[in-house]
Structures are given as structure tokens and as C-alpha cells.
Design a protein around this motif. Structure first.
Motif, short mmCIF file in Angstrom:
data_model
loop_
_atom_site.label_atom_id
_atom_site.label_comp_id
_atom_site.label_asym_id
_atom_site.label_seq_id
_atom_site.Cartn_x
_atom_site.Cartn_y
_atom_site.Cartn_z
N ASN A 276 52.46 29.20 12.16
CA ASN A 276 51.87 29.88 11.23
C ASN A 276 53.01 29.01 9.96
O ASN A 276 52.60 29.17 8.50
CB ASN A 276 52.72 31.49 10.96
N LEU A 277 53.98 28.03 10.20
CA LEU A 277 54.86 27.46 8.89
C LEU A 277 54.27 26.06 8.49
O LEU A 277 54.38 25.53 7.24
CB LEU A 277 56.07 26.90 10.50
N MET A 278 53.55 25.81 9.76
CA MET A 278 53.10 24.57 9.68
C MET A 278 51.73 24.75 8.36
O MET A 278 51.56 23.66 7.56
CB MET A 278 52.55 23.76 11.09
N CYS A 279 51.06 25.84 8.47
CA CYS A 279 49.28 25.99 7.49
C CYS A 279 50.42 26.21 6.78
O CYS A 279 49.40 25.42 5.86
CB CYS A 279 48.95 27.16 8.86
N ALA A 280 51.20 26.92 6.53
CA ALA A 280 51.78 26.88 4.55
C ALA A 280 52.69 25.76 4.11
O ALA A 280 52.23 25.67 3.52
CB ALA A 280 52.45 28.21 5.31
N GLY B 142 48.71 26.46 2.62
CA GLY B 142 49.09 28.07 2.51
C GLY B 142 49.56 28.35 1.45
O GLY B 142 49.62 29.50 0.74
N ILE B 143 51.06 27.67 1.11
CA ILE B 143 52.30 27.46 0.22
C ILE B 143 51.00 27.98 -0.52
O ILE B 143 52.07 28.24 -2.44
CB ILE B 143 52.86 26.50 0.35
N TRP B 144 50.31 26.75 -1.40
CA TRP B 144 49.62 26.51 -2.90
C TRP B 144 48.88 27.23 -3.14
O TRP B 144 48.64 27.67 -4.00
CB TRP B 144 49.26 25.07 -2.14
N ASP B 145 47.99 27.94 -1.70
CA ASP B 145 46.66 29.60 -2.07
C ASP B 145 47.51 30.53 -2.22
O ASP B 145 47.42 31.33 -3.57
CB ASP B 145 46.33 29.19 -1.15
N SER B 146 49.28 30.43 -1.77
CA SER B 146 50.20 31.73 -2.27
C SER B 146 50.37 32.05 -3.22
O SER B 146 50.38 32.75 -4.37
CB SER B 146 50.80 31.70 -1.33
N LEU B 147 51.00 30.51 -3.97
CA LEU B 147 51.30 30.00 -5.43
C LEU B 147 50.17 30.37 -6.10
O LEU B 147 50.79 31.08 -7.29
CB LEU B 147 51.95 28.95 -5.71
N ALA B 148 49.31 29.38 -6.45
CA ALA B 148 47.82 30.79 -7.28
C ALA B 148 47.46 32.09 -7.13
O ALA B 148 46.89 31.94 -8.01
CB ALA B 148 46.51 29.16 -5.90
N ARG B 149 47.86 32.27 -6.46
CA ARG B 149 47.65 33.51 -6.46
C ARG B 149 48.36 34.34 -6.99
O ARG B 149 48.07 35.20 -8.11
CB ARG B 149 47.73 34.55 -4.81
N ILE B 150 49.49 34.04 -7.09
CA ILE B 150 51.10 34.44 -8.00
C ILE B 150 50.56 34.37 -8.98
O ILE B 150 50.94 35.93 -10.17
CB ILE B 150 52.18 33.65 -7.02
N LEU B 151 50.73 32.96 -9.39
CA LEU B 151 50.25 32.62 -10.47
C LEU B 151 49.01 33.10 -11.41
O LEU B 151 49.40 33.50 -12.87
CB LEU B 151 49.67 30.85 -10.83
N GLY B 152 48.23 33.54 -10.79
CA GLY B 152 46.30 33.95 -11.03
C GLY B 152 46.62 35.39 -11.50
O GLY B 152 45.82 35.92 -12.62
#
Length: 276
Positions: A241-245, A250-260
Motif C-alpha cells: 500500500n505504501l509503495m502504491c501510494a 495513489g498519493i496524486w489521485d488522493s491529492l486530486a480528489r482533495i483539490l477537486g
């Protein structure tokens, strides 16, 4: 423990002969796997379709050798040339599926028996991984990826033939692909193959081969018993999970959801303009 005594134990483990006792443990767990995969209808299926039951079981037992042979352009049926091993495997299958009052299955499922068989199976798995890496290294001395693939298949070939195994029994499950959801056994075999390659082909590991081999045996046995007794099925998942993030979006998808969240959608903005 005295280092010399520990090394002596490691050397004894390396020299262990797999036939017949470790083969029996492997076959017992393969038979349990097939029976549990059949579910509640296992008894009825084994009575009605004994040939399909036997073929699917034998595929599980010899999956690693058969798949590895196919990839290395060797005879696929070569693992079946050992007649005593075939006889032992067939006897185990018969005991687990057809003994009166289901005694064979009940004894195999008895926790102490299952723990002993599981520990022996992991020693057997380590031997298979090492043999796979060694065999691939002889054919392709500098092809490290091939060594990893063959070592992994030798160690957990049944995971990659599950689709065919079930198809023999008349069940089509196209999502049962080890590539989509690799089990802990596949991941651990990959790790073991890499360690064996480092030990065999490089100078990164300076410890004696017997200690490296024994360390992998302990790793396999420890996590198998942890799975049975403590319910720890895949300790590698948190690292995955850490490697995928970090590296697989993973981390960029989460950031995009937060900003969006605070931005209106394009369609909503157009509708707002029309109403104004």
C-alpha cells in the motif's frame, strides 16, 4: 545457540530428502485445498466425478514443475515421470476423499496434523524455489528475471493454474488469476528467488549458503504458522500500500480528489450561467 551448532543444523536442513515424507505433507495440503475449494459439494462431486477430481488434484500437486517446464521449452509432463511420487500422491488423494466415515479428511484437518504438514510443506517450498532458480541459472546464466520467474513458479505453481484446475472440475472463474491478486506465497517466493540469486550470483551476501537457505526456511515456516494460528495472512500488504501510494499514483489521485472538492464541475458551472 552456538554458531557452529546453528550452522550444522542449517547444513542438515539443506541436505533433507523430500521424498517421501515432505512429498506426503505437500500432497495432503493439496488435497485439502481441492476439497475446500469444492466447498459443501466436495463429497458428492468426488463420488460423481472421480476422474475430474483426481486430475485437478494432480495438477495442483505438480503445477510448479509443469508450468516451469512449459516456459523452459521442456516436456510439460516431465514432472510426472516419477512413478513412486505419482503413487504416493494418488494414495493421499484417495485417503482424503474416499476413506470410510471421512476419517482421512478429518485427520488431515486436525490442527496438530495440519501444523506439522504446513511446516513440512514450507520446507518443501523452499527446496522447490531453490531448485527452480538453480535450474534456470544453468540454462540462462545471466537472465535474472527468468530465474525469478521459474523459482516463483516452482514454489507456488498451483496459484497460477487455479483457473485450469477449476475448469477441469467444470467451473469457469476468469477472475481467479494470480496476476491480479497475487497471494502471499507468490510474493514470498519472489523474495526468496531474489535472495537465492543474490547468494548465488553476486557478492552482496557473504553468509554461508546453508545459513541463507535456512533463513528462508524459517521465514516461510514462521509466516505459514502465523497464518494458521494468528490469522496473519499477508504481512506484505502494508508495504504494498505504501509503495502504491508513493510510486503508482495513489498519493496524486488522493491529492486530486482533495483539490477537486472545492471546485464546481464544468457542467454545473454551465447550468449556473444559463439560470442567470
Amino acid at each position: 545457540m552456538d554458531p557452529e551448532a546453528f550452522l550444522d543444523i542449517a547444513n542438515q536442513v539443506v541436505k533433507l530428502k523430500m521424498f517421501p515424507y515432505f512429498d506426503i505433507a505437500h500432497c495432503v495440503l493439496c488435497a485439502l485445498h481441492v476439497r475446500e475449494d469444492l466447498g459443501a459439494g466436495a463429497t458428492q462431486f468426488s463420488r460423481k466425478h472421480p476422474l475430474a477430481c483426481w486430475l485437478s488434484y494432480m495438477l495442483v500437486v505438480f503445477a510448479g514443475g509443469m508450468v516451469a517446464s512449459a516456459l523452459l521449452a521442456e516436456p510439460i509432463l516431465a514432472p510426472l515421470k516419477n512413478t513412486p511420487q505419482l503413487i504416493v500422491a494418488t494414495l493421499v488423494w484417495y485417503v482424503v476423499f474416499y476413506t470410510p466415515f471421512d476419517i482421512g479428511y478429518k485427520v488431515s484437518k486436525f490442527l496438530p496434523v495440519k501444523i506439522v504438514c504446513s511446516a513440512m510443506k514450507e520446507i518443501y517450498r523452499c527446496k522447490k524455489v531453490y531448485d527452480g532458480v538453480t535450474h534456470a541459472a544453468k540454462l540462462y546464466p545471466n537472465a535474472y528475471l527468468i530465474m525469478i520467474i521459474i523459482g516463483t513458479l516452482k514454489g507456488n505453481g498451483a496459484g497460477f493454474t487455479r483457473l485450469i484446475e477449476r475448469l477441469i472440475r467444470g467451473v469457469w472463474t476468469p477472475t481467479a488469476m494470480e496476476f491480479m491478486q497475487p497471494s502471499f506465497y507468490t510474493k514470498s517466493c519472489i523474495v526468496a528467488s531474489i535472495i537465492f540469486i543474490l547468494d548465488k550470483k553476486t557478492e552482496f551476501i557473504s553468509a554461508p549458503h546453508a545459513l541463507v537457505y535456512f533463513g528462508i526456511v524459517i521465514f516461510f515456516v514462521y509466516f505459514k504458522l502465523s497464518s494458521i494460528l494468528l490469522g496473519i495472512h499477508d504481512p506484505i500488504v502494508p508495504f504494498e500500500n505504501l509503495m502504491c501510494a508513493l510510486f503508482f499514483g495513489g498519493i496524486w489521485d488522493s491529492l486530486a480528489r482533495i483539490l477537486g472538492k472545492g471546485q464546481p464541475k464544468e457542467g454545473d458551472a454551465k447550468d449556473a450561467k444559463k439560470t442567470n
